[in-house]
Design an enzyme around this catalytic site. Structure first.
Site, PDB file in Angstrom:
ATOM      1  N   GLY A   2       0.836  -1.211   0.000  1.00 39.81           N
ATOM      2  CA  GLY A   2       0.000   0.000   0.000  1.00 39.81           C
ATOM      3  C   GLY A   2       0.863   1.250   0.000  1.00 39.81           C
ATOM      4  O   GLY A   2       0.602   2.205   0.734  1.00 39.81           O
ATOM      5  N   ALA A   3       1.902   1.249  -0.862  1.00 39.00           N
ATOM      6  CA  ALA A   3       2.900   2.338  -0.819  1.00 39.00           C
ATOM      7  C   ALA A   3       2.601   3.442  -1.811  1.00 39.00           C
ATOM      8  O   ALA A   3       3.408   4.366  -1.944  1.00 39.00           O
ATOM      9  CB  ALA A   3       4.287   1.760  -1.088  1.00 39.00           C
ATOM     10  N   ASN A   4       1.457   3.386  -2.496  1.00 41.44           N
ATOM     11  CA  ASN A   4       1.182   4.441  -3.475  1.00 41.44           C
ATOM     12  C   ASN A   4       0.607   5.703  -2.842  1.00 41.44           C
ATOM     13  O   ASN A   4       0.497   6.741  -3.495  1.00 41.44           O
ATOM     14  CB  ASN A   4       0.261   3.944  -4.591  1.00 41.44           C
ATOM     15  CG  ASN A   4      -1.036   3.395  -4.061  1.00 41.44           C
ATOM     16  OD1 ASN A   4      -1.054   2.271  -3.559  1.00 41.44           O
ATOM     17  ND2 ASN A   4      -2.112   4.163  -4.145  1.00 41.44           N
ATOM     18  N   SER A   5       0.213   5.614  -1.566  1.00 38.05           N
ATOM     19  CA  SER A   5      -0.352   6.819  -0.934  1.00 38.05           C
ATOM     20  C   SER A   5      -0.038   6.839   0.554  1.00 38.05           C
ATOM     21  O   SER A   5       0.475   5.855   1.105  1.00 38.05           O
ATOM     22  CB  SER A   5      -1.872   6.846  -1.131  1.00 38.05           C
ATOM     23  OG  SER A   5      -2.448   5.767  -0.429  1.00 38.05           O
ATOM     24  N   GLY A   6      -0.351   7.973   1.165  1.00 38.29           N
ATOM     25  CA  GLY A   6      -0.329   8.116   2.628  1.00 38.29           C
ATOM     26  C   GLY A   6       0.975   7.711   3.302  1.00 38.29           C
ATOM     27  O   GLY A   6       2.086   8.022   2.837  1.00 38.29           O
ATOM     28  N   ILE A   7       0.813   6.991   4.398  1.00 38.92           N
ATOM     29  CA  ILE A   7       1.944   6.608   5.246  1.00 38.92           C
ATOM     30  C   ILE A   7       2.883   5.660   4.503  1.00 38.92           C
ATOM     31  O   ILE A   7       4.106   5.750   4.621  1.00 38.92           O
ATOM     32  CB  ILE A   7       1.402   5.948   6.541  1.00 38.92           C
ATOM     33  CG1 ILE A   7       0.542   6.962   7.313  1.00 38.92           C
ATOM     34  CG2 ILE A   7       2.523   5.408   7.394  1.00 38.92           C
ATOM     35  CD1 ILE A   7      -0.403   6.330   8.308  1.00 38.92           C
ATOM     36  N   GLY A   8       2.286   4.762   3.714  1.00 41.00           N
ATOM     37  CA  GLY A   8       3.094   3.791   2.966  1.00 41.00           C
ATOM     38  C   GLY A   8       4.003   4.486   1.967  1.00 41.00           C
ATOM     39  O   GLY A   8       5.177   4.128   1.812  1.00 41.00           O
ATOM     40  N   SER A  63      -3.143   0.039  14.718  1.00 32.53           N
ATOM     41  CA  SER A  63      -3.775   1.292  15.138  1.00 32.53           C
ATOM     42  C   SER A  63      -4.188   1.179  16.601  1.00 32.53           C
ATOM     43  O   SER A  63      -4.466   0.080  17.102  1.00 32.53           O
ATOM     44  CB  SER A  63      -5.013   1.548  14.278  1.00 32.53           C
ATOM     45  OG  SER A  63      -5.778   2.577  14.849  1.00 32.53           O
ATOM     46  N   TYR A 120     -12.751  -2.845  11.150  1.00 31.82           N
ATOM     47  CA  TYR A 120     -11.409  -2.240  11.061  1.00 31.82           C
ATOM     48  C   TYR A 120     -10.646  -2.477  12.372  1.00 31.82           C
ATOM     49  O   TYR A 120      -9.495  -2.920  12.355  1.00 31.82           O
ATOM     50  CB  TYR A 120     -11.553  -0.741  10.779  1.00 31.82           C
ATOM     51  CG  TYR A 120     -10.235  -0.003  10.729  1.00 31.82           C
ATOM     52  CD1 TYR A 120      -9.398  -0.093   9.624  1.00 31.82           C
ATOM     53  CD2 TYR A 120      -9.815   0.791  11.802  1.00 31.82           C
ATOM     54  CE1 TYR A 120      -8.176   0.590   9.572  1.00 31.82           C
ATOM     55  CE2 TYR A 120      -8.598   1.474  11.756  1.00 31.82           C
ATOM     56  CZ  TYR A 120      -7.788   1.372  10.641  1.00 31.82           C
ATOM     57  OH  TYR A 120      -6.588   2.039  10.604  1.00 31.82           O
TER      58      TYR A 120
HETATM   59  N1  LIG Z   1      -4.524   7.649   8.607  1.00 34.98           N
HETATM   60  C1  LIG Z   1      -4.688   7.378   9.879  1.00 34.98           C
HETATM   61  O1  LIG Z   1      -5.141   8.213  10.648  1.00 34.98           O
HETATM   62  C2  LIG Z   1      -4.302   6.035  10.444  1.00 34.98           C
HETATM   63  C3  LIG Z   1      -4.471   5.840  11.833  1.00 34.98           C
HETATM   64  C4  LIG Z   1      -4.109   4.628  12.372  1.00 34.98           C
HETATM   65  C5  LIG Z   1      -3.610   3.638  11.559  1.00 34.98           C
HETATM   66  N2  LIG Z   1      -3.469   3.840  10.230  1.00 34.98           N
HETATM   67  C6  LIG Z   1      -2.934   2.745   9.409  1.00 34.98           C
HETATM   68  O2  LIG Z   1      -1.919   3.240   8.572  1.00 34.98           O
HETATM   69  C7  LIG Z   1      -1.820   2.418   7.407  1.00 34.98           C
HETATM   70  C8  LIG Z   1      -1.729   3.270   6.173  1.00 34.98           C
HETATM   71  O3  LIG Z   1      -2.926   3.987   6.026  1.00 34.98           O
HETATM   72  P1  LIG Z   1      -3.003   5.430   5.382  1.00 34.98           P
HETATM   73  O4  LIG Z   1      -3.600   6.310   6.399  1.00 34.98           O
HETATM   74  O5  LIG Z   1      -1.734   5.796   4.767  1.00 34.98           O
HETATM   75  O6  LIG Z   1      -4.143   5.187   4.298  1.00 34.98           O
HETATM   76  P2  LIG Z   1      -4.143   5.183   2.681  1.00 34.98           P
HETATM   77  O7  LIG Z   1      -3.490   6.404   2.158  1.00 34.98           O
HETATM   78  O8  LIG Z   1      -5.541   4.900   2.294  1.00 34.98           O
HETATM   79  O9  LIG Z   1      -3.216   3.953   2.343  1.00 34.98           O
HETATM   80  C9  LIG Z   1      -3.707   2.644   2.301  1.00 34.98           C
HETATM   81  C10 LIG Z   1      -3.000   1.918   1.195  1.00 34.98           C
HETATM   82  O10 LIG Z   1      -3.467   0.566   1.187  1.00 34.98           O
HETATM   83  C11 LIG Z   1      -3.715   0.215  -0.150  1.00 34.98           C
HETATM   84  N3  LIG Z   1      -4.678  -0.871  -0.308  1.00 34.98           N
HETATM   85  C12 LIG Z   1      -5.993  -0.856  -0.047  1.00 34.98           C
HETATM   86  N4  LIG Z   1      -6.531  -2.041  -0.403  1.00 34.98           N
HETATM   87  C13 LIG Z   1      -5.542  -2.800  -0.896  1.00 34.98           C
HETATM   88  C14 LIG Z   1      -5.466  -4.093  -1.446  1.00 34.98           C
HETATM   89  N5  LIG Z   1      -6.563  -4.851  -1.593  1.00 34.98           N
HETATM   90  N6  LIG Z   1      -4.286  -4.575  -1.854  1.00 34.98           N
HETATM   91  C15 LIG Z   1      -3.178  -3.811  -1.761  1.00 34.98           C
HETATM   92  N7  LIG Z   1      -3.176  -2.562  -1.269  1.00 34.98           N
HETATM   93  C16 LIG Z   1      -4.348  -2.069  -0.842  1.00 34.98           C
HETATM   94  C17 LIG Z   1      -4.241   1.498  -0.798  1.00 34.98           C
HETATM   95  O11 LIG Z   1      -4.156   1.389  -2.188  1.00 34.98           O
HETATM   96  P3  LIG Z   1      -5.200   2.189  -3.162  1.00 34.98           P
HETATM   97  O12 LIG Z   1      -4.700   3.578  -3.238  1.00 34.98           O
HETATM   98  O13 LIG Z   1      -5.104   1.450  -4.429  1.00 34.98           O
HETATM   99  O14 LIG Z   1      -6.531   2.073  -2.517  1.00 34.98           O
HETATM  100  C18 LIG Z   1      -3.287   2.500  -0.189  1.00 34.98           C
HETATM  101  O15 LIG Z   1      -2.093   2.535  -0.919  1.00 34.98           O
HETATM  102  C19 LIG Z   1      -3.022   1.476   7.460  1.00 34.98           C
HETATM  103  O16 LIG Z   1      -2.612   0.217   7.923  1.00 34.98           O
HETATM  104  C20 LIG Z   1      -3.931   2.118   8.471  1.00 34.98           C
HETATM  105  O17 LIG Z   1      -4.754   1.173   9.120  1.00 34.98           O
HETATM  106  C21 LIG Z   1      -3.805   5.034   9.635  1.00 34.98           C
END
Ligand SMILES: NC(=O)c1ccc[n+]([C@@H]2O[C@H](COP(=O)([O-])OP(=O)(O)OC[C@H]3O[C@@H](n4cnc5c(N)ncnc54)[C@H](OP(=O)(O)O)[C@@H]3O)[C@@H](O)[C@H]2O)c1
EC number: 1.1.1.-
Length: 414
Positions: free
Chosen positions: A131-137, A260, A293
C-alpha cells in the site's frame, strides 16, 4: 535571604525541617537517610524536599564512629564523654546530585521518517512496502528510497503505483524504486506477487505491512471472506508466509505491521474466550465497518507477536505500530462523513512524514536490532490491549489464518 540565594546558600534549615515523627540518620559511609517512626519505615529522600544528602567532611576532633550490636551507627564524643546516635556532621550535609544519564526521549510525535534515517545509507538493502502508493506507505517507501535502499512498492493499482514511483524519482533520480502488483484482497494475487518477487532473486531486509482499507460497506472478497479482514490481516499473513524463507535468508530482517490504537476498542474472542471467526469475517447482518477495522488492527498486533515468536530464532523480528490519529491520508475516502471528520481534524494531526516515523523507527533504528514482539507509538514502546498481548489468541489466530488460506486456495483450484 536574597544574599543567601546569591551565595548559593538558600538551602535553609526551615526547608529542611523534618515533619513530626521523622528522624534524620546517617549510614556508616555518611549517607543520610530518614526514619519515619510512625510508619516504621526509612527512605533516602528528605520527606519534605525530596532531596538526597550525605554528610560533608570528617567528624569533629575527639569524636569517633562505632556500630552497636544491631548494626546501627552511633557516635562517641571522647572529650565530653557522651554517646549519641545523631551524627554531629548532620549540620553540614550537602546535596547528593548524582549525574543521572539523560532521560530525554530521542524521538517524539513530531519526529519524521526522514529524521530517523538521517545520515544512514541503506544501499544494498531491500525494502517492500504494501500500500505504498499513498499516505503513510508512500512516505515510508520514499524515505527508504532517498536513503539508498532498493524499495518495492507493492500496490493493487499499477497506474497509482507508477505515479508514486515517478514522484520519488522526481525527488532523486537515482533512487532504486519500482512497483509490483499486489492485491491483498485476493490470495492468488498475493501468491503471484511472492513468485514474481522471488524470481528477482534479491534479499528482503524490511517488509512493511502497511496497506489497509477502512470504513468499507460490507462486501466479500473473491475468496469469500469479509474484505476488511482479508486485506488488513489475512492477505498480509499469507504474504509473510510466502516470503518467510527469503526473510530468514536475509537475516537480520525486520517485519513491521502497521496497526492502530483502535485495536483497543474490540474483542475477537467469544464469551468462552475462544477466537470467534464470525467476529473476524462477519455476515452482512453482523457487520459494522468501524468494528471490522478495529478487529483487523487487533489481528495485526497478534500476528506480529506470533510471527516474532516463531521467526526471531531465525533472525527475523516483527513489531506492530500505531502511526498516529486521524491523519489526512486517503484512508477516509469510503464515506463522506469520515472525510469530513478527517478534514476537521487535519490541522491537529500528524503529517504523513510524521505518520511514517514509527514504522521507519521499528524497521531501521539501530537500537531496534534483534528486538520484536512489541507495540510502538511515537517511536516509543507501549503496551497494547490485554487481548493483543494474549499468546493463546495469537496462536489461535495464526492457526485459523493458516486453515483459511489452505481452504480458500483449495476451493479456488478445485
Ligand atoms: N490515517 C490514519 O489516521 C491512520 C491511523 C491509524 C492507523 N493507520 C494505518 O496506517 C496504514 C496506512 O494507512 P493510510 O492512512 O496511509 O491510508 P491510505 O493512504 O488509504 O493507504 C492505504 C493503502 O493501502 C492500499 N490498499 C488498499 N486495499 C488494498 C489491497 N486490496 N491490496 C493492496 N493494497 C491495498 C491502498 O491502495 P489504493 O490507493 O489502491 O486504494 C493504499 O495505498 C493502514 O494500515 C492504516 O490502518 C492510519
Amino acid at each position: 535571604m536574597a544574599a543567601l540565594r546569591y551565595a548559593g546558600l538558600d538551602d535553609t534549615d526551615s526547608e529542611d525541617e523534618l515533619p513530626p515523627g521523622w528522624e534524620e540518620r546517617t549510614t556508616k559511609d555518611g549517607w543520610v537517610y530518614y526514619a519515619n517512626h510512625t510508619e516504621e519505615k526509612t527512605q533516602w529522600e528528605h520527606p519534605k524536599t525530596g532531596k538526597r544528602k550525605r554528610v560533608a567532611g570528617d567528624l569533629p576532633y575527639g569524636w569517633e564512629q562505632e556500630t552497636d550490636e544491631n548494626g546501627q551507627v552511633f557516635f562517641v564524643d571522647h572529650i565530653n564523654k557522651r554517646t549519641t546516635y545523631l551524627d554531629p556532621r548532620l549540620a553540614f550535609t550537602v546535596d547528593d546530585n548524582p549525574t543521572k544519564p539523560p532521560t530525554r526521549q530521542r524521538y517524539d510525535s513530531s519526529t519524521t521518517a526522514m529524521d530517523i534515517l538521517q545520515g544512514r545509507d541503506f544501499t544494498g538493502k531491500v525494502v517492500v512496502v504494501t500500500g505504498a502508493n499513498s499516505g503513510i506507505g508512500f512516505e515510508t517507501a520514499k524515505s527508504f528510497a532517498l536513503h539508498g535502499a532498493h524499495v518495492i512498492l507493492a500496490c493493487r493499482n499499477m497506474a497509482r503505483a507508477s505515479e508514486a514511483v515517478s514522484r520519488i524519482l522526481e525527488e532523486w533520480h537515482k533512487a532504486k524504486v519500482e512497483a509490483m502488483t499486489l492485491d491483498l484482497a485476493l490470495l492468488r494475487s498475493v501468491q503471484h506477487f511472492a513468485e514474481a518477487f522471488k524470481a528477482k532473486n534479491v534479499a528482503l531486509h524490511v517488509l512493511v505491512c502497511n496497506a489497509a482499507v477502512f470504513g468499507l460497506p460490507w462486501s466479500l472478497t473473491k475468496d469469500g471472506l469479509e474484505t476488511t479482514f482479508q486485506v488488513n490481516h489475512l492477505g498480509h499473513f499469507y504474504l509473510v508466509q510466502l516470503l518467510q524463507d527469503v526473510l530468514c535468508h536475509s537475516a537480520p530482517a525486520r517485519v513491521v505491521l502497521v496497526s492502530s490504537e483502535s485495536h483497543r476498542f474490540t474483542d475477537i474472542n467469544d464469551t468462552s474466550g475462544n477466537l470467534d471467526f464470525s467476529r473476524l469475517s462477519p455476515s452482512q447482518n453482523d457487520y459494522w465497518a468501524m468494528l471490522a477495522y478495529n478487529r483487523s488492527k487487533l489481528c495485526n498486533i497478534l500476528f506480529s507477536n506470533e510471527l516474532h515468536r516463531r521467526l526471531s530464532p531465525r533472525g527475523v523480528t516483527s513489531n506492530a505500530v500505531h502511526p498516529g490519529n486521524v491523519m489526512y491520508s486517503s484512508i477516509h475516502r469510503s464515506w463522506w462523513l469520515w472525510t469530513l471528520l478527517f478534514t476537521l481534524a487535519r490541522p491537529f494531526t500528524k503529517s504523513m512524514q510524521q505518520g511514517a516515523a514509527t514504522t521507519v523507527y521499528c524497521a531501521a533504528a539501530p537500537e531496534m536490532e534483534g528486538l520484536g514482539g512489541m507495540y510502538f507509538n511515537n517511536c516509543c514502546r507501549c503496551l497494547p490491549s490485554a487481548q493483543a498481548q494474549s499468546e493463546e489468541t495469537a496462536q489461535a489466530l495464526w492457526e485459523l489464518s493458516e486453515r483459511l488460506v489452505q481452504e480458500r486456495l483449495g476451493s479456488a483450484s478445485g
